[in-house]
Write a protein that holds these residues in place. Structure first.
Motif, PDB file in Angstrom:
ATOM      1  N   LYS A 171      29.415  28.004 -94.405  1.00  0.00           N
ATOM      2  CA  LYS A 171      29.705  29.019 -93.383  1.00  0.00           C
ATOM      3  C   LYS A 171      29.348  28.467 -91.987  1.00  0.00           C
ATOM      4  O   LYS A 171      30.138  28.549 -91.046  1.00  0.00           O
ATOM      5  CB  LYS A 171      28.882  30.285 -93.692  1.00  0.00           C
ATOM      6  CG  LYS A 171      29.134  31.424 -92.731  1.00  0.00           C
ATOM      7  CD  LYS A 171      28.423  32.674 -93.212  1.00  0.00           C
ATOM      8  CE  LYS A 171      27.501  33.184 -92.136  1.00  0.00           C
ATOM      9  NZ  LYS A 171      26.634  34.255 -92.549  1.00  0.00           N
ATOM     10  N   LEU A 172      28.171  27.873 -91.896  1.00  0.00           N
ATOM     11  CA  LEU A 172      27.723  27.348 -90.596  1.00  0.00           C
ATOM     12  C   LEU A 172      28.610  26.196 -90.127  1.00  0.00           C
ATOM     13  O   LEU A 172      28.958  26.102 -88.950  1.00  0.00           O
ATOM     14  CB  LEU A 172      26.269  26.878 -90.681  1.00  0.00           C
ATOM     15  CG  LEU A 172      25.231  27.983 -90.893  1.00  0.00           C
ATOM     16  CD1 LEU A 172      23.859  27.375 -91.143  1.00  0.00           C
ATOM     17  CD2 LEU A 172      25.179  28.906 -89.687  1.00  0.00           C
TER      18      LEU A 172
ATOM     19  N   PRO B 145      30.632  34.159 -76.960  1.00  0.00           N
ATOM     20  CA  PRO B 145      30.238  34.947 -78.142  1.00  0.00           C
ATOM     21  C   PRO B 145      30.126  34.112 -79.412  1.00  0.00           C
ATOM     22  O   PRO B 145      29.220  34.332 -80.229  1.00  0.00           O
ATOM     23  CB  PRO B 145      31.352  35.994 -78.280  1.00  0.00           C
ATOM     24  CG  PRO B 145      32.365  35.704 -77.239  1.00  0.00           C
ATOM     25  CD  PRO B 145      31.861  34.637 -76.351  1.00  0.00           C
ATOM     26  N   GLU B 146      30.995  33.101 -79.546  1.00  0.00           N
ATOM     27  CA  GLU B 146      30.940  32.275 -80.771  1.00  0.00           C
ATOM     28  C   GLU B 146      29.653  31.451 -80.820  1.00  0.00           C
ATOM     29  O   GLU B 146      29.036  31.303 -81.860  1.00  0.00           O
ATOM     30  CB  GLU B 146      32.132  31.314 -80.801  1.00  0.00           C
ATOM     31  CG  GLU B 146      33.407  31.991 -81.246  1.00  0.00           C
ATOM     32  CD  GLU B 146      34.556  30.987 -81.344  1.00  0.00           C
ATOM     33  OE1 GLU B 146      34.298  29.771 -81.378  1.00  0.00           O
ATOM     34  OE2 GLU B 146      35.707  31.451 -81.351  1.00  0.00           O
ATOM     35  N   THR B 147      29.272  30.937 -79.663  1.00  0.00           N
ATOM     36  CA  THR B 147      28.031  30.149 -79.603  1.00  0.00           C
ATOM     37  C   THR B 147      26.834  31.047 -79.907  1.00  0.00           C
ATOM     38  O   THR B 147      25.916  30.665 -80.642  1.00  0.00           O
ATOM     39  CB  THR B 147      27.864  29.517 -78.200  1.00  0.00           C
ATOM     40  OG1 THR B 147      29.061  28.833 -77.878  1.00  0.00           O
ATOM     41  CG2 THR B 147      26.707  28.572 -78.141  1.00  0.00           C
TER      42      THR B 147
ATOM     43  N   ALA C 216      22.546  32.833 -83.556  1.00  0.00           N
ATOM     44  CA  ALA C 216      21.883  33.885 -84.333  1.00  0.00           C
ATOM     45  C   ALA C 216      21.805  33.484 -85.807  1.00  0.00           C
ATOM     46  O   ALA C 216      20.770  33.664 -86.465  1.00  0.00           O
ATOM     47  CB  ALA C 216      22.647  35.199 -84.175  1.00  0.00           C
ATOM     48  N   GLU C 217      22.879  32.907 -86.324  1.00  0.00           N
ATOM     49  CA  GLU C 217      22.880  32.472 -87.730  1.00  0.00           C
ATOM     50  C   GLU C 217      21.892  31.327 -87.937  1.00  0.00           C
ATOM     51  O   GLU C 217      21.199  31.278 -88.945  1.00  0.00           O
ATOM     52  CB  GLU C 217      24.283  32.009 -88.153  1.00  0.00           C
ATOM     53  CG  GLU C 217      25.314  33.116 -88.250  1.00  0.00           C
ATOM     54  CD  GLU C 217      24.995  34.167 -89.312  1.00  0.00           C
ATOM     55  OE1 GLU C 217      24.431  33.788 -90.357  1.00  0.00           O
ATOM     56  OE2 GLU C 217      25.278  35.358 -89.066  1.00  0.00           O
TER      57      GLU C 217
ATOM     58  N   LEU D 211      24.210  22.807 -84.691  1.00  0.00           N
ATOM     59  CA  LEU D 211      24.066  22.871 -86.147  1.00  0.00           C
ATOM     60  C   LEU D 211      23.215  21.705 -86.663  1.00  0.00           C
ATOM     61  O   LEU D 211      22.250  21.917 -87.414  1.00  0.00           O
ATOM     62  CB  LEU D 211      25.468  22.840 -86.794  1.00  0.00           C
ATOM     63  CG  LEU D 211      25.494  22.755 -88.317  1.00  0.00           C
ATOM     64  CD1 LEU D 211      24.876  24.012 -88.939  1.00  0.00           C
ATOM     65  CD2 LEU D 211      26.919  22.580 -88.835  1.00  0.00           C
ATOM     66  N   LEU D 212      23.564  20.510 -86.237  1.00  0.00           N
ATOM     67  CA  LEU D 212      22.820  19.333 -86.715  1.00  0.00           C
ATOM     68  C   LEU D 212      21.345  19.412 -86.334  1.00  0.00           C
ATOM     69  O   LEU D 212      20.471  18.988 -87.078  1.00  0.00           O
ATOM     70  CB  LEU D 212      23.432  18.053 -86.137  1.00  0.00           C
ATOM     71  CG  LEU D 212      24.776  17.638 -86.747  1.00  0.00           C
ATOM     72  CD1 LEU D 212      25.382  16.485 -85.953  1.00  0.00           C
ATOM     73  CD2 LEU D 212      24.625  17.244 -88.210  1.00  0.00           C
ATOM     74  N   GLU D 213      21.104  19.963 -85.166  1.00  0.00           N
ATOM     75  CA  GLU D 213      19.718  20.095 -84.708  1.00  0.00           C
ATOM     76  C   GLU D 213      18.936  21.084 -85.581  1.00  0.00           C
ATOM     77  O   GLU D 213      17.774  20.859 -85.887  1.00  0.00           O
ATOM     78  CB  GLU D 213      19.725  20.590 -83.258  1.00  0.00           C
ATOM     79  CG  GLU D 213      18.356  20.835 -82.681  1.00  0.00           C
ATOM     80  CD  GLU D 213      18.462  21.389 -81.265  1.00  0.00           C
ATOM     81  OE1 GLU D 213      18.404  20.593 -80.337  1.00  0.00           O
ATOM     82  OE2 GLU D 213      18.623  22.612 -81.118  1.00  0.00           O
ATOM     83  N   ALA D 214      19.619  22.155 -85.992  1.00  0.00           N
ATOM     84  CA  ALA D 214      18.910  23.231 -86.693  1.00  0.00           C
ATOM     85  C   ALA D 214      18.740  22.981 -88.185  1.00  0.00           C
ATOM     86  O   ALA D 214      17.824  23.523 -88.808  1.00  0.00           O
ATOM     87  CB  ALA D 214      19.656  24.550 -86.476  1.00  0.00           C
TER      88      ALA D 214
END
Ligand SMILES: Cc1ncc(COP(=O)(O)O)c(C=O)c1O
Length: 486
Positions: free
Chosen positions: A434-435, A411-413, A418-419, A456-459
């Motif tokens: 936050k991210l 669920p955390e992933t 989604a964020e 995160l780094l990818e996005a």
């Protein structure tokens, strides 16, 4: 830490160093598929002895240490001959791929400053698959990078796009043989022909491939043309500390001729000290890496390299075929040598999670971000010491993929995903923190699991992720950080 007031014993020192090393990647297991090129103990001993013999000799001044000049010329010569270079080709020994590439870019900059002085804002055209150190070279030397796409499916440079990217300010075109990420050789002949047509220089980055591809060629494998015999190629870099199995700190930069190489050199006689004339970036340098590189080439011989290349290629081909047979994974493009990228074919398999799981089981596979048409993937480079583990790797991948298929999505992933998908709509400081917190990036210690950090780094926009990486390193590399950690 302070220098101890009284020197420690040799035993104490090595005990501490061995202790420090225990947290590093265990490459001796043969399960680390990047970073290390290990020829085995027998060859390693020779490298070690040659390195130590020249540890203190200084490559700063070839007149004071003529044996280093001789070693450099002989290492360049052995490399150039392996690459079938003609007698006009010249080159130098450098500390690694990055230094060779910085020099190739500097040479092109200074060549065009001299011959095309009207170019005030020089540009180089390079495919997105070109190695990061070319971007670094451009950054250091004030050259604009004009990045072009690669073809879907093959991940080879799109030469039509490179043609369209050439402007009146272009000084250099670049191709890889092969690209690190996908292990795919660019259409060097077409890139070089374009360079020739437009009167540009053309560098081939064969840092990772130069040696291995040359021996594949000798063994009768189908290897695309990539060397200085291709009309239009003006320089080529080839690392000895990769598939030459030399000690780290060994690469060669080759030029078509001396007239071009001249722009690489630098001399200074205008200060109060000794005369300086440097072929490469560094001045004082240990003769160790050069002597070790010379020794490994002599010790291995063509027969030794051919043996390794043959066994590495057999293992690679089996591994690639095996991965192709795992439902949920695929190999990107058609790799030309012993390195490749595997991607997922199903939402069930997040490759970054796969990398974490494999790491828990003692395997190191290198995450690579989704960029343009290249999806998120894991990089695998084989070398001599990983060959005995290749079958076990395949099995571990099969098992781990099967496990992941059975798992419920974390669920955390999911929440982070989604964020991240909303990033394009809104991105500000608050979102960033936050991210980062959701990805588990808080202090300087890296999180145990890298899945969310990689997501995160990818996005993130490139400038934000690059800023974040820089800040992270800047905080991590503090003299007192080790004391705090202990
Ligand atoms: C194609 C290519 N070019 C350049 C480099 C940079 O080499 P180095 O890490 O020795 O500076 C690498 C490293 O893997 C590479 O694969």
């Amino acid at each position: 830490m302070k220098i101890p007031p009284k020197g420690l014993s040799k035993e104490e020192i090595f005990q501490t160093l061995q202790g420090y090393k225990s947290t590093d990647l265990d490459w001796k297991s043969g399960r680390v598929f990047g970073y290390i090129y290990d020829p085995g103990k027998k060859v390693h001993d020779v490298i070690n002895e040659a390195y130590t013999l020249y540890l203190s000799e200084n490559g700063l001044d070839p007149l004071s240490f003529p044996s280093l000049l001789r070693l450099e010329n002989e290492v360049v010569s052995m490399t150039a001959n392996l690459l079938d270079c003609n007698s006009e080709v010249v080159g130098n020994f450098t500390s690694g791929g990055t230094e060779s590439l910085i020099l190739a870019v500097k040479t092109s900059r200074d060549y065009s400053r001299s011959l095309k002085p009207h170019i005030k804002a020089p540009e180089m055209v390079l495919p997105i698959t070109a190695h990061a150190s070319l971007f670094k070279a451009a950054h250091y030397l004030g050259i604009k990078t004009v990045v072009t796409p690669v073809h879907d499916d093959t991940f080879q440079a799109d030469v039509a796009a490179m043609r369209a990217a050439v402007t009146d300010n272009t000084i250099l075109l670049v191709g890889s043989a092969p690209s690190y990420a996908h292990g795919v050789v660019d259409p060097i002949a077409d890139i070089a022909a374009l360079a020739r047509e437009k009167g540009l220089l053309c560098h081939v980055d064969a840092c990772v491939g130069g040696i291995h591809l040359s021996y594949m060629r000798k063994l009768g494998h189908d290897v695309p043309d990539f060397d200085l015999n291709v009309p239009g190629v003006t320089s080529l870099s080839v690392d000895l500390h990769k598939y030459g199995y030399a000690a780290k700190g060994a690469s060669i930069i080759l030029y078509k001729n001396k007239d071009l190489r001249r722009f690489q050199f630098w001399a200074c006689s205008r200060w109060t000290g000794y005369t300086v004339v440097n072929p490469a970036v560094t001045s004082s340098k240990s003769g160790g890496p050069m002597a070790a590189a010379w020794a490994v080439l002599r010790y291995m011989g063509d027969n030794g390299y051919q043996e390794i290349v043959a066994e590495v290629m057999r293992a690679t081909q089996k591994l690639i075929a095996g991965i192709g047979g795992i439902d949920g994974l695929r190999v990107l493009g058609q790799p030309n040598m012993c390195m490749f990228a595997l991607a997922s074919t199903t939402e069930k398999i997040n490759v970054y999670r796969l990398a974490d799981k494999m790491k828990d089981k003692g395997w190191y596979l290198q995450p690579q971000f989704a960029r343009d048409n290249s999806p998120a993937n894991l990089h695998i480079s084989l070398n001599r010491s990983t060959v005995p583990q290749a079958e076990a790797l395949l099995k571990a991948l099969e098992e781990t993929v099967a496990e992941m298929k059975q798992e419920e999505a974390d669920p955390e992933t999911r929440q982070l995903q989604a964020e991240l998908e909303k990033l394009a709509l809104k991105f500000d400081e608050e979102t960033f923190f936050k991210l980062a917190a959701m990805a588990g990036v808080t202090g300087v210690a890296p999180p145990e699991k890298m899945e969310k950090v990689n997501m995160l780094l990818e996005a993130l926009p490139y400038d934000v992720s690059e800023f974040m990486l820089t800040e992270y390193l800047n905080n991590m590399m503090q003299p007192n950080a080790a004391d705090e950690a202990s």
